[in-house]
Scaffold this active site. Structure first.
Site, PDB file in Angstrom:
ATOM      1  N   HIS A   1       0.857  -1.180   0.000  1.00  0.00           N
ATOM      2  CA  HIS A   1       0.000   0.000   0.000  1.00  0.00           C
ATOM      3  C   HIS A   1       0.893   1.231   0.000  1.00  0.00           C
ATOM      4  CE1 HIS A   1       0.770  -0.937   4.242  1.00  0.00           C
ATOM      5  NE2 HIS A   1       0.529   0.323   4.519  1.00  0.00           N
TER       6      HIS A   1
ATOM      7  N   HIS B   1       1.154   3.894   2.148  1.00  0.00           N
ATOM      8  CA  HIS B   1       1.482   4.643   3.363  1.00  0.00           C
ATOM      9  C   HIS B   1       2.980   4.908   3.313  1.00  0.00           C
ATOM     10  CE1 HIS B   1      -2.184   3.031   5.809  1.00  0.00           C
ATOM     11  NE2 HIS B   1      -2.520   3.926   4.922  1.00  0.00           N
TER      12      HIS B   1
ATOM     13  N   ASP C   1       5.474   4.758   5.335  1.00  0.00           N
ATOM     14  CA  ASP C   1       6.435   3.810   5.900  1.00  0.00           C
ATOM     15  C   ASP C   1       6.586   2.552   5.053  1.00  0.00           C
ATOM     16  OD1 ASP C   1       3.771   3.256   6.775  1.00  0.00           O
ATOM     17  OD2 ASP C   1       4.528   1.999   8.389  1.00  0.00           O
ATOM     18  N   HIS C   2       5.817   2.442   3.984  1.00  0.00           N
ATOM     19  CA  HIS C   2       5.914   1.290   3.085  1.00  0.00           C
ATOM     20  C   HIS C   2       6.366   1.666   1.671  1.00  0.00           C
ATOM     21  CE1 HIS C   2       3.984  -1.768   5.691  1.00  0.00           C
ATOM     22  NE2 HIS C   2       3.538  -0.670   6.272  1.00  0.00           N
TER      23      HIS C   2
END
Length: 114
Positions: free
Chosen positions: A63, A65, A67-68
């Site tokens: 996804h 976000h 932090d990804h």
């Protein structure tokens, strides 16, 4: 003999600590190097783990976000800087198509791969 290895680059999710970096995992599976959810600082973590940019053959984002996925620009630029000769396929949810299209457009004009 096949090479199968999971290189954990970070497990700290949203907030890195002194001892844990943002998310990032490289799965070496036979001839593939699949980079999962490269968080911020992934390029540095790859260097610390002794993994060259050329080892990455696919990038998978679960996804979008931060932090990804905030490590994607650095990894893409490193692939370009190192002139990685093979295509690197990127897999992501359809909801991130506009984000990823903008990222690719800023890399090198006239190419259809990273």
């Amino acid at each position: 003999m096949s090479l199968r290895e999971l290189v954990v680059l970070g497990t700290s999710s949203q907030t890195p600590t002194r001892d844990r970096a943002h998310n990032g995992y490289l799965l070496r599976w036979d001839g593939e190097g699949i980079l999962f959810d490269p968080g911020e600082g992934t390029q540095r973590q790859l260097t610390l783990a002794g993994v060259p940019a050329a080892a990455v053959t696919r990038i998978c984002l679960s996804h979008f976000h931060g932090d990804h996925c905030l490590g994607v620009p650095g990894v893409v630029q490193r692939l370009s800087l190192d002139r990685v000769p093979h295509p690197v396929h990127v897999h992501y949810p359809a909801s991130g198509a506009a984000y990823f299209a903008r990222l690719r457009a800023r890399r090198l004009a006239g190419t259809d791969r990273i």
